[in-house]
Motif scaffolding. Structure first.
Motif, PDB file in Angstrom:
ATOM      1  N   MET A   1      -5.032  -0.637   5.677  1.00 40.10           N
ATOM      2  CA  MET A   1      -5.741   0.413   4.947  1.00 40.10           C
ATOM      3  C   MET A   1      -5.906   1.682   5.787  1.00 40.10           C
ATOM      4  SD  MET A   1      -5.731  -1.021   2.168  1.00 40.10           S
ATOM      5  CE  MET A   1      -6.607   0.104   1.114  1.00 40.10           C
ATOM      6  N   GLY A   2      -5.898   1.561   7.107  1.00 43.28           N
ATOM      7  CA  GLY A   2      -5.944   2.742   7.966  1.00 43.28           C
ATOM      8  C   GLY A   2      -4.680   3.580   7.827  1.00 43.28           C
ATOM      9  N   LYS A   3      -3.538   2.894   7.751  1.00 40.40           N
ATOM     10  CA  LYS A   3      -2.272   3.601   7.552  1.00 40.40           C
ATOM     11  C   LYS A   3      -2.234   4.230   6.168  1.00 40.40           C
ATOM     12  CE  LYS A   3       0.518   0.904  10.744  1.00 40.40           C
ATOM     13  NZ  LYS A   3       1.660  -0.024  10.882  1.00 40.40           N
ATOM     14  N   ARG A   4      -2.742   3.512   5.174  1.00 41.54           N
ATOM     15  CA  ARG A   4      -2.772   4.043   3.803  1.00 41.54           C
ATOM     16  C   ARG A   4      -3.597   5.330   3.755  1.00 41.54           C
ATOM     17  NH1 ARG A   4      -1.524   1.952  -1.176  1.00 41.54           N
ATOM     18  NH2 ARG A   4      -2.647   2.849  -2.928  1.00 41.54           N
ATOM     19  N   ALA A   5      -4.746   5.319   4.420  1.00 42.19           N
ATOM     20  CA  ALA A   5      -5.597   6.513   4.452  1.00 42.19           C
ATOM     21  C   ALA A   5      -4.903   7.666   5.184  1.00 42.19           C
ATOM     22  CB  ALA A   5      -6.932   6.186   5.112  1.00 42.19           C
TER      23      ALA A   5
END
Length: 113
Positions: free
Chosen positions: A26-30
């Protein structure tokens, strides 16, 4: 001697049946979404590439496609996220956010070279 195949699936088969691949980071998605919002605002839709978004986000192009599928989906999500940040539901409601999305979408398309 021939052994009979076991009736129970192997642990590897069971794990794969639960879902395709690893869970998404989810960090990469953000980071991808933030990079997309910046680049679409700066360069417009046609001026932005998935390579450019990946570079700005610090991820691979494959990761961008894994999270968002295609440029149009990422653009739509960037518009939605931008409007949600600018016009939270509890202050303005969905109609105002919808107007914001339409206006931001149009401005990004117009600023395309």
């Amino acid at each position: 001697m021939v052994s009979k195949p076991s009736a129970a699936p192997s642990p590897k088969t069971t794990a794969r049946a639960a879902g395709p691949g690893r869970p998404k980071d989810m960090g990469k998605r953000a980071a991808i979404l933030e990079a997309a919002k910046q680049l679409f605002t700066e360069q417009g839709f046609s001026g932005v590439s998935m390579d450019g978004i990946a570079a700005r986000a610090g991820v691979s192009k494959l990761t961008v496609y894994s999270h968002y599928g295609d440029k149009e989906t990422l653009f739509a999500e960037a518009v939605r996220a931008q409007c949600q940040a600018l016009l939270p539901d509890d202050l303005f409601g969905m109609r105002a956010r919808d107007r914001c999305a339409r206006n931001w979408w149009r401005s990004a398309w117009r600023s395309s070279p």
